[in-house]
Design an enzyme around this catalytic site. Structure first.
Site, PDB file in Angstrom:
ATOM      1  CE  LYS A 280     -34.318   1.271 -28.567  1.00  0.00           C
ATOM      2  NZ  LYS A 280     -35.429   0.316 -28.630  1.00  0.00           N
ATOM      3  NE  ARG A 354     -36.011  -8.270 -22.227  1.00  0.00           N
ATOM      4  CZ  ARG A 354     -36.949  -8.666 -23.071  1.00  0.00           C
ATOM      5  NH1 ARG A 354     -37.131  -9.955 -23.305  1.00  0.00           N
ATOM      6  NH2 ARG A 354     -37.728  -7.791 -23.672  1.00  0.00           N
TER       7      ARG A 354
HETATM    8  N1  BES Z   1     -36.219   0.810 -24.019  1.00  0.00           N
HETATM    9  C1  BES Z   1     -36.829  -0.114 -24.903  1.00  0.00           C
HETATM   10  C2  BES Z   1     -38.349  -0.190 -24.721  1.00  0.00           C
HETATM   11  C3  BES Z   1     -39.132   1.043 -25.090  1.00  0.00           C
HETATM   12  C4  BES Z   1     -39.750   1.115 -26.316  1.00  0.00           C
HETATM   13  C5  BES Z   1     -39.317   2.061 -24.192  1.00  0.00           C
HETATM   14  C6  BES Z   1     -40.507   2.234 -26.634  1.00  0.00           C
HETATM   15  C7  BES Z   1     -40.069   3.170 -24.516  1.00  0.00           C
HETATM   16  C8  BES Z   1     -40.668   3.236 -25.746  1.00  0.00           C
HETATM   17  C9  BES Z   1     -36.278  -1.519 -24.650  1.00  0.00           C
HETATM   18  O1  BES Z   1     -34.967  -1.576 -24.246  1.00  0.00           O
HETATM   19  C10 BES Z   1     -36.370  -2.258 -25.946  1.00  0.00           C
HETATM   20  O2  BES Z   1     -35.697  -1.879 -26.857  1.00  0.00           O
HETATM   21  N2  BES Z   1     -37.201  -3.284 -25.985  1.00  0.00           N
HETATM   22  C11 BES Z   1     -37.372  -4.064 -27.161  1.00  0.00           C
HETATM   23  C12 BES Z   1     -37.386  -5.514 -26.761  1.00  0.00           C
HETATM   24  C13 BES Z   1     -37.332  -6.454 -27.950  1.00  0.00           C
HETATM   25  C14 BES Z   1     -35.982  -6.405 -28.592  1.00  0.00           C
HETATM   26  C15 BES Z   1     -37.659  -7.843 -27.460  1.00  0.00           C
HETATM   27  C16 BES Z   1     -38.699  -3.682 -27.809  1.00  0.00           C
HETATM   28  O3  BES Z   1     -39.666  -3.442 -27.064  1.00  0.00           O
HETATM   29  O4  BES Z   1     -38.737  -3.569 -29.014  1.00  0.00           O
HETATM   30 MN    MN Z   2     -33.602  -1.618 -25.862  1.00  0.00          MN
END
Ligand code: BES
Ligand code: MN
Ligand code: ZN
Length: 505
Positions: A280, A354
């Site tokens: 990230k 997931r």
């Molecule tokens: N934990 C994150 C989702 C999240 C984002 C929670 C912002 C709280 C605030 C999750 O694991 C994630 O990183 N999701 C990705 C999925 C993508 C790679 C398809 C996302 O939402 O960017």
């Molecule tokens: Mn994630």
């Protein structure tokens, strides 16, 4: 903090601060009898500030008055339009009374019930107890200088209007306080930094809470996860020096009430989500310590199930892992074999929630054959974009279950709103290389495709998925909500369990 319910005249309540709620009123308004009694006790000051227009009862308005004898401090709190009064406004009222007491460093506060026909005495008592308990939580576990903080409030007295309502109000206040304490337990866990709460520690905390209230708890370590072939959970956890865990907390109802309906409540427990190899960006990454808020809610919900003796077999399952880019980390292109046997091509290691959930879901389904599964997860940024911090996303395969959750959202104030999940979303998750892939390949409908991925693991078990990515933590503070974790899901799912239909879904 002890909450009691009394029916005595507010002007005689022996607390250091008396909070008196007033709905919007014009300068010629006549005060309700009980308010008038307080007014007389402090020399007509309330009538004066109302007549002068200095206090109009607007929502959020507050004014502190002083008496010579008792009550010494009277805090007028504006409620706004009485016709719009609801449980959330009453929670906020209690929160403002508690904050008002804290600001004046008093150790006790009495809160007069608002004069209203919109809510019954029991409903008012429950909302006041919830609000006061939520407002008493402070995220200061890691502050070393607590001297500046106001003293903890020792006593809250709720002043019901009619003696005949005292009993029902006492019961309701106790219920409200218990549920809100469970929500505070979830907040405390979610707020813990990731260095203090790796998966093993999260599991240990879950066990501690379980032991306190007499719940069964089992913790699966890595060898056990391997034996059970939980390849997706293991895959996510392998890049961290803090290995994953699966936690099972079980509430078995008393034999007399044993209806043998089983509901599994599953929580995403990513103790830190760096994104892994698909790392990230740095900005805001610290908030990913909250990526175990679903798991925290599960602990709170199970605690509530035990304390409220909910007549259902409730099984909490927490899939805990740390998503890190270590040398052993899983990579884009890897194929993981999930517990269900379905293979998953990894295209983005940041779509880890997931993955840990799919093994937890398969485990719950095969181990318990539940009547329903509800999962809670900070799953997608897309859900935050869609619904912001105001509403959790609600997905599922069973209309009655989803309806029950939406209704509980309205009554508890933890709103959840139905989002689409269709065969087209499910098809998006099929891979050219393996059975499934963990991302769809486009950002379109990201919350729906994430839910659709999970749906490949639920079979025909009635299932609902709550995406709490936007609602689990906040920087929008309020009377009942400090900076950080919200504990969302505890009130919502506890309400769903409490109102579970006798005849089943
Ligand atoms: N934990 C994150 C989702 C999240 C984002 C929670 C912002 C709280 C605030 C999750 O694991 C994630 O990183 N999701 C990705 C999925 C993508 C790679 C398809 C996302 O939402 O960017
Ligand atoms: Mn994630
Ligand atoms: Zn995550």
């Amino acid at each position: 903090m002890k909450i009691t319910v009394e029916s005595q005249d507010p002007s005689r309540a022996g607390a250091e601060l008396l909070a008196v709620p007033l709905a919007s009123l014009d300068t010629g308004a006549k005060l309700a009898t009980r308010v008038a009694a307080v007014d007389r006790a402090i020399g007509g000051q309330i009538a004066e500030v109302v007549r002068s227009g200095d206090f109009r009862g607007r929502k959020g308005e507050s004014l502190l008055l002083f008496g010579r004898g008792a009550p010494r401090r009277v805090l007028l709190l504006g409620l706004g339009d009485e016709a719009k009064l609801d449980a959330e406004a009453v929670r906020q009222l209690a929160g403002r009374a508690v904050a008002g007491a804290a600001a004046r460093r008093t150790r006790s506060v009495a809160i007069a019930f608002p004069a209203t026909r919109k809510l019954r005495a029991a409903e008012l008592a429950r909302a006041l107890a919830e609000g006061a308990t939520l407002a008493s939580y402070r995220p200061d576990a890691w502050k070393t200088k607590k001297n500046d903080a106001p003293p903890a409030l020792g006593r809250v007295v709720l002043l019901v209007e009619r003696e005949a309502d005292v009993r029902a109000a006492r019961e309701a206040a106790e219920l409200g306080a218990t549920i809100a304490e469970c929500q505070n337990v979830a907040r405390r866990l979610s707020n813990e930094p990731a260095n203090a709460l790796p998966p093993a520690q999260l599991a240990a905390e879950a066990r501690r809470v379980a032991n306190e209230v007499g719940l069964r708890c089992r913790i699966f370590d890595v060898p056990e996860l391997r034996r059970r072939k939980m390849g997706a959970l293991l895959g996510v956890g392998q890049g961290s020096t803090h290995p994953p865990r699966l936690v099972v907390i079980e509430h078995v109802p008393r034999p007399a009430t044993r209806a043998r309906r089983t509901v599994c409540v599953i929580g995403k427990g990513i103790t830190f989500d760096s994104g892994g190899i698909s790392i990230k960006p740095a900005g805001g990454m610290h908030d990913m310590k909250h990526d175990m808020s679903g798991a925290a809610a599960v602990v709170g919900i199970l605690r509530a199930a035990a304390l409220l003796e909910i007549p259902l077999h409730v099984v909490g399952v927490i899939a805990a892992a740390e998503n890190m880019p270590g040398g052993e980390a899983y990579r884009p292109g890897d194929v993981l074999t999930s517990m269900s046997g379905q293979t998953i091509e990894i295209q983005n290691t940041d779509a880890e929630g997931r993955l840990v959930l799919c093994d937890a879901i398969h485990f719950a389904r095969t181990q318990y054959e539940p009547d329903a599964i509800i999962d809670l997860a900070t799953l997608t940024g897309a859900c935050v974009v869609a619904l912001g911090s105001w509403t959790s996303g609600l997905f599922g395969n069973h209309e009655a279950l989803c309806d029950a959750i939406r209704r509980a959202g309205a009554t508890t104030g933890e709103r959840a709103w139905p989002m689409p999940m269709a065969d087209e979303h499910r098809d998006e998750m099929r891979s050219q290389v393996a059975d499934l892939k963990n991302v769809s390949g486009s950002r379109d409908a990201g919350a729906s495709t994430a839910a659709a991925f999970l749906s490949h693991f639920v079979g025909d078990t009635p299932w609902a998925h709550l995406d709490i990515a936007g609602t689990a933590y906040t920087s929008k503070t309020g009377a009942c909500q400090p900076y950080g974790a919200t504990g969302v899901g505890v009130r919502l799912v506890t309400e769903v369990l409490q109102s579970w239909p006798h005849g089943g879904l």
